[in-house]
Design an enzyme around this catalytic site. Structure first.
Site, PDB file in Angstrom:
ATOM      1  N   GLY A  15      35.745  37.231  29.489  1.00  0.00           N
ATOM      2  CA  GLY A  15      36.295  35.929  29.872  1.00  0.00           C
ATOM      3  C   GLY A  15      36.851  35.094  28.734  1.00  0.00           C
ATOM      4  O   GLY A  15      36.820  33.866  28.797  1.00  0.00           O
ATOM      5  N   MET A  93      39.293  42.962  37.112  1.00  0.00           N
ATOM      6  CA  MET A  93      39.597  44.390  37.055  1.00  0.00           C
ATOM      7  C   MET A  93      39.731  45.065  38.417  1.00  0.00           C
ATOM      8  O   MET A  93      39.594  46.283  38.523  1.00  0.00           O
ATOM      9  CB  MET A  93      38.537  45.117  36.204  1.00  0.00           C
ATOM     10  N   ARG A  94      40.012  44.278  39.450  1.00  0.00           N
ATOM     11  CA  ARG A  94      40.221  44.900  40.771  1.00  0.00           C
ATOM     12  C   ARG A  94      41.640  44.650  41.218  1.00  0.00           C
ATOM     13  O   ARG A  94      42.171  43.559  41.040  1.00  0.00           O
ATOM     14  CB  ARG A  94      39.272  44.320  41.816  1.00  0.00           C
ATOM     15  N   LEU A  96      43.970  43.721  43.927  1.00  0.00           N
ATOM     16  CA  LEU A  96      43.810  42.992  45.194  1.00  0.00           C
ATOM     17  C   LEU A  96      44.719  43.583  46.264  1.00  0.00           C
ATOM     18  O   LEU A  96      45.817  44.072  45.970  1.00  0.00           O
ATOM     19  CB  LEU A  96      44.130  41.516  44.959  1.00  0.00           C
ATOM     20  N   ASN A 110      48.509  36.048  36.718  1.00  0.00           N
ATOM     21  CA  ASN A 110      47.752  37.048  35.960  1.00  0.00           C
ATOM     22  C   ASN A 110      48.258  37.072  34.533  1.00  0.00           C
ATOM     23  O   ASN A 110      49.401  36.709  34.266  1.00  0.00           O
ATOM     24  CB  ASN A 110      47.941  38.437  36.597  1.00  0.00           C
ATOM     25  N   HIS A 112      48.728  39.890  31.443  1.00  0.00           N
ATOM     26  CA  HIS A 112      48.727  41.331  31.211  1.00  0.00           C
ATOM     27  C   HIS A 112      49.037  41.587  29.740  1.00  0.00           C
ATOM     28  O   HIS A 112      49.964  40.990  29.188  1.00  0.00           O
ATOM     29  CB  HIS A 112      49.790  41.995  32.102  1.00  0.00           C
TER      30      HIS A 112
HETATM   31  C1  GRF Z   1      42.983  40.678  28.462  1.00  0.00           C
HETATM   32  O1  GRF Z   1      43.537  41.520  27.508  1.00  0.00           O
HETATM   33  C2  GRF Z   1      43.952  40.459  29.580  1.00  0.00           C
HETATM   34  O2  GRF Z   1      45.281  40.493  29.177  1.00  0.00           O
HETATM   35  C3  GRF Z   1      43.676  41.618  30.498  1.00  0.00           C
HETATM   36  O3  GRF Z   1      42.289  41.828  30.425  1.00  0.00           O
HETATM   37  C4  GRF Z   1      41.804  41.331  29.177  1.00  0.00           C
HETATM   38  C5  GRF Z   1      40.739  40.356  29.506  1.00  0.00           C
HETATM   39  O4  GRF Z   1      40.089  39.856  28.374  1.00  0.00           O
HETATM   40  N1  GRF Z   1      44.165  41.364  31.826  1.00  0.00           N
HETATM   41  P1  GRF Z   1      39.197  38.569  28.487  1.00  0.00           P
HETATM   42  O5  GRF Z   1      38.119  38.872  29.534  1.00  0.00           O
HETATM   43  O6  GRF Z   1      40.062  37.435  28.904  1.00  0.00           O
HETATM   44  O7  GRF Z   1      38.607  38.360  27.134  1.00  0.00           O
END
Ligand code: GRF
Length: 209
Positions: A15, A93-94, A96, A110, A112
């Site tokens: 997070g 990590m899902r 949707l 989101n 990425h």
């Molecule tokens: C980040 O690299 C984000 O771009 C990707 O997942 C990672 C999450 O990291 N979607 P965090 O939980 O925000 O530290």
């Protein structure tokens, strides 16, 4: 007081992007208020971090639901109860379902870790190195039913250095993620609020006419 769009954040892990969003939203003049953090995993460290930063955080344990749709129904009900108008995925990590995405269409963001449309999907830093890319980065985008393919709201670029490994490259990109995600949410929420005011004005004008 500045109007703020009530916003929820979905996480699955540490997070750090969520933390950056919460901290940015604590500054006066930011256009979004973080009203809730939800994780699909009760063990996600992001939940404790959110609470430490003063935001309500709860798990909706994916494993407690038989299938994706019933998990998403519980998630949707919780977001509605919190009166969230915007939802930010931050290391959620899902994937949707199309129906959930449709329900939150135009309100689901989101981040990425690549310069989309390059390197959709997972493991982007290792793939950037394997391809010998000179440049890498991150993207904030609206979520659509096609994975990592929605309209782009913001991007940041970083160089790939000769001595990089996946961890050093990830750290350089993450620093940029923490900048662009709050900036993109602030701009997005500001324009959502402005659109809502305009629509309300039109509605009032329509009723007066
Ligand atoms: C980040 O690299 C984000 O771009 C990707 O997942 C990672 C999450 O990291 N979607 P965090 O939980 O925000 O530290």
């Amino acid at each position: 007081m500045t109007p703020r769009a009530p916003t929820a954040i979905l996480v699955s892990g540490r997070g750090s992007n969520m933390g950056a969003l919460i901290e940015a939203a604590q500054s006066p003049g930011f256009s979004a208020a973080i009203v809730l953090v939800v994780s699909d995993d009760p063990g996600a460290p992001g939940l404790a971090l959110a609470r430490k930063l003063g935001v309500a955080a709860e798990a909706i344990d994916f494993r407690a639901y038989g299938d994706k749709l019933s998990f998403e129904a519980a998630l949707d009900a919780r977001l509605a109860a919190a009166e969230a108008e915007i939802v930010c995925l931050a290391g959620f990590m899902r994937v949707l379902s199309a129906s959930f995405v449709e329900r939150w269409k135009g309100r689901l963001l989101n981040i990425h870790p690549s310069l989309l449309p390059n390197l959709r999907g997972l493991d982007t830093h290792r793939r950037a190195l394997a391809l010998g890319l000179a440049e890498h980065g991150c993207t904030v985008h609206l979520v659509t039913a096609e994975l990592d393919a929605g309209p782009i709201l913001a991007q940041a670029r970083v160089p790939v250095l000769p001595e990089d490994d996946a961890a050093s490259l990830a750290a350089r990109v993450l620093k940029e993620e923490h900048q662009i995600y709050p900036q993109a949410l602030d701009a997005f929420a500001r324009s959502a609020l402005a659109n809502r005011l305009r629509d309300e004005d039109r509605g009032l004008a329509g009723r007066r006419a």
